[in-house]
Scaffold this active site. Structure first.
Site, PDB file in Angstrom:
ATOM      1  N   ARG A  27     -11.125  -8.305  -3.423  1.00 18.64           N
ATOM      2  CA  ARG A  27      -9.930  -7.793  -4.125  1.00 18.64           C
ATOM      3  C   ARG A  27     -10.230  -6.583  -5.002  1.00 18.64           C
ATOM      4  O   ARG A  27      -9.592  -6.382  -6.040  1.00 18.64           O
ATOM      5  CB  ARG A  27      -9.281  -8.892  -4.991  1.00 18.64           C
ATOM      6  CG  ARG A  27      -8.645 -10.010  -4.211  1.00 18.64           C
ATOM      7  CD  ARG A  27      -7.248  -9.618  -3.734  1.00 18.64           C
ATOM      8  NE  ARG A  27      -6.688 -10.648  -2.880  1.00 18.64           N
ATOM      9  CZ  ARG A  27      -5.768 -11.525  -3.261  1.00 18.64           C
ATOM     10  NH1 ARG A  27      -5.293 -11.495  -4.470  1.00 18.64           N
ATOM     11  NH2 ARG A  27      -5.318 -12.413  -2.412  1.00 18.64           N
ATOM     12  N   ARG A  31      -4.724  -5.326  -8.665  1.00 21.55           N
ATOM     13  CA  ARG A  31      -3.957  -5.132  -9.899  1.00 21.55           C
ATOM     14  C   ARG A  31      -4.758  -4.867 -11.164  1.00 21.55           C
ATOM     15  O   ARG A  31      -4.202  -4.480 -12.180  1.00 21.55           O
ATOM     16  CB  ARG A  31      -3.018  -6.315 -10.111  1.00 21.55           C
ATOM     17  CG  ARG A  31      -1.847  -6.277  -9.150  1.00 21.55           C
ATOM     18  CD  ARG A  31      -1.052  -7.547  -9.205  1.00 21.55           C
ATOM     19  NE  ARG A  31      -1.892  -8.662  -8.810  1.00 21.55           N
ATOM     20  CZ  ARG A  31      -1.433  -9.852  -8.459  1.00 21.55           C
ATOM     21  NH1 ARG A  31      -0.153 -10.097  -8.489  1.00 21.55           N
ATOM     22  NH2 ARG A  31      -2.266 -10.806  -8.099  1.00 21.55           N
ATOM     23  N   ARG A  40       1.513   0.855  -6.408  1.00 20.23           N
ATOM     24  CA  ARG A  40       2.263  -0.361  -6.045  1.00 20.23           C
ATOM     25  C   ARG A  40       3.707  -0.248  -6.538  1.00 20.23           C
ATOM     26  O   ARG A  40       4.644  -0.602  -5.826  1.00 20.23           O
ATOM     27  CB  ARG A  40       1.551  -1.556  -6.676  1.00 20.23           C
ATOM     28  CG  ARG A  40       2.277  -2.853  -6.690  1.00 20.23           C
ATOM     29  CD  ARG A  40       2.110  -3.566  -5.360  1.00 20.23           C
ATOM     30  NE  ARG A  40       2.507  -4.957  -5.486  1.00 20.23           N
ATOM     31  CZ  ARG A  40       3.764  -5.361  -5.567  1.00 20.23           C
ATOM     32  NH1 ARG A  40       4.736  -4.502  -5.550  1.00 20.23           N
ATOM     33  NH2 ARG A  40       4.045  -6.656  -5.678  1.00 20.23           N
ATOM     34  N   ASP A  77      -3.425  -7.816   4.093  1.00 15.23           N
ATOM     35  CA  ASP A  77      -3.402  -9.201   3.642  1.00 15.23           C
ATOM     36  C   ASP A  77      -3.630 -10.113   4.828  1.00 15.23           C
ATOM     37  O   ASP A  77      -3.313  -9.737   5.966  1.00 15.23           O
ATOM     38  CB  ASP A  77      -2.073  -9.539   2.958  1.00 15.23           C
ATOM     39  CG  ASP A  77      -2.215 -10.792   2.106  1.00 15.23           C
ATOM     40  OD1 ASP A  77      -2.665 -10.680   0.964  1.00 15.23           O
ATOM     41  OD2 ASP A  77      -1.930 -11.889   2.623  1.00 15.23           O
ATOM     42  N   TYR A 152      -0.554 -21.537   4.876  1.00 16.64           N
ATOM     43  CA  TYR A 152       0.602 -20.797   4.342  1.00 16.64           C
ATOM     44  C   TYR A 152       1.791 -20.890   5.293  1.00 16.64           C
ATOM     45  O   TYR A 152       2.942 -20.978   4.866  1.00 16.64           O
ATOM     46  CB  TYR A 152       0.233 -19.322   4.110  1.00 16.64           C
ATOM     47  CG  TYR A 152      -0.748 -19.137   2.969  1.00 16.64           C
ATOM     48  CD1 TYR A 152      -0.306 -19.028   1.656  1.00 16.64           C
ATOM     49  CD2 TYR A 152      -2.125 -19.094   3.204  1.00 16.64           C
ATOM     50  CE1 TYR A 152      -1.199 -18.864   0.602  1.00 16.64           C
ATOM     51  CE2 TYR A 152      -3.027 -18.937   2.157  1.00 16.64           C
ATOM     52  CZ  TYR A 152      -2.554 -18.827   0.855  1.00 16.64           C
ATOM     53  OH  TYR A 152      -3.437 -18.689  -0.180  1.00 16.64           O
TER      54      TYR A 152
END
Ligand code: CP3
Length: 345
Positions: A27, A31, A40, A77, A152
């Site tokens: 990652r 963020r 973003r 992703d 998921y």
């Protein structure tokens, strides 16, 4: 060995110890970086960022420019696969992924070839990044392992213990096998497309390995991962793979021995020394630093890094975290980590 013309990440994956150890962070594009948050916000939503090659390539390169990592990981992703297979996905602000509600009949109808061109923009991102990457920096492509991606798909989002997938496996074993087979096939095609576009290494994320019932570990995780690696290598011979089965505990040696991985990703709950005893001398390890330690910084960060450097001295190791970098991590801590690793002999 000291640094030579072969890229350091590739040398480690070929089984050679490299000093200083090559570094990247899971990652690393994300963020905690102000420049990521800015882009973003401009893109509006996460999926637009993933499917717009100019933006995704820029995000992939941001941490390379700022820190000079030894590897760039494609910005995308693991959930773009279900999306491409027809199970629509969106990321609700601050809530994580939301997938369209699908039941056993929907999964039974899913066609692995349906992903087709839907993922073409991501291959385009790979090609753009590869042509802009500084010499010596390795481009890592990736995908989720079938159990993790299926967790998921079946739950329609995140679930702490993959309850819905475990229920599905127990009540609909035939459909569950079919779903895993579909994901093996779609993931193989997706990874081959990444390699053809310029990915030099592939990482498979089995983020929910800790939740797989022990009797199902081979059937739903180790075997599907091995099948993906074998199928990719039939088309892309000798392709290096990093397998990261987070929380696999005592199953880690099985992943090391039976998937065909060149490197095993190690979470922060596992001792590197213990893993070393269970893997061949030429097998690389990656990771292990607790992301919380990097977020906190200070002397405990320095000590934790020193401990990993001394545990891995003389062994092929890629410096990384034991899971993704935390959002609150100050960028100064990352810069300090890199200078410590690059100045330790
Ligand atoms: O590592 C990188 O820098 C490359 C990009 C990357 C992302 N996700 C970007 C992302 C990679 C390799 C992933 C993998 C991924 N995605 C995994 C496996 C690794 C792991 O963390 O265990 C998983 C389980 C996912 C699924 C996923 N994506 C979740 C659960 C979430 C929401 C949680 C969160 O952190 O918000 C995402 C969103 C996501 N993927 C973000 C990023 C940068 C944050 C989205 C945003 O900008 O709002």
């Amino acid at each position: 060995m000291t640094r030579t013309s072969i890229k350091p990440v590739l040398a480690v994956l070929a089984g050679q110890p490299v000093t200083p150890a090559p570094i990247w962070l899971m990652r690393q594009a994300g963020r905690y970086l102000p420049e990521y948050r800015q882009l973003r916000a401009k893109a509006g939503d996460f999926m637009t960022l993933c499917f717009t090659p100019a933006l995704a390539a820029e995000v992939t390169l941001q941490p390379i420019r700022r820190f000079g990592f030894d590897a760039a990981i494609l910005f995308s992703d693991i959930l773009v696969i279900p999306h491409a297979l027809g199970q629509r996905l969106h990321f609700a602000e601050g809530e994580g992924p939301r997938l369209e509600r699908f039941g056993p009949a929907d999964f039974a109808r899913m066609d692995p070839h349906a992903a087709g061109n839907a993922l073409a923009p991501i291959a385009e991102t790979v090609a753009r990044v590869r042509s802009d990457l500084p010499a010596g920096v390795t481009l890592i492509g990736f995908a989720g392992a079938p159990w993790t991606v299926a967790s998921y798909m079946v739950a329609g989002g995140s679930s702490a213990e993959t309850e819905d997938l475990r229920r599905f496996a127990a009540t609909h074993p035939v459909e569950c096998d079919h779903l895993v087979d579909t994901l093996v096939e779609a993931t193989t095609a997706y990874l081959v497309a990444q390699v053809r576009a310029g990915a030099e290494v592939l990482q498979l994320f089995e983020s929910w390995a800790a939740t797989i019932p022990a009797p199902l570990v081979s059937r739903y995780s180790v075997d599907p991962i091995r099948r993906i690696i074998e199928a990719v290598r039939r088309q892309c011979p000798a392709m290096p793979f990093i397998v990261f089965p987070r929380g696999a505990g005592l199953h880690l040696p099985l992943y090391a021995a039976a998937t065909g991985a060149n490197a095993i990703g190690v979470d922060y709950q596992t001792r590197l020394e213990t893993i070393r005893q269970h893997v061949p001398a030429t097998m690389a390890t990656q990771g292990n630093l607790d992301p919380m330690v990097l977020a906190v910084g200070g002397p405990s960060q320095d000590r934790a890094i020193e401990a990993i450097l001394s545990e891995t001295r003389g062994h092929p190791h890629i410096f990384n975290l034991g899971h993704g970098i935390r959002q609150e991590t100050p960028v100064e801590h990352v810069a300090r980590m890199i200078s410590q690793i690059r100045t330790t002999r």
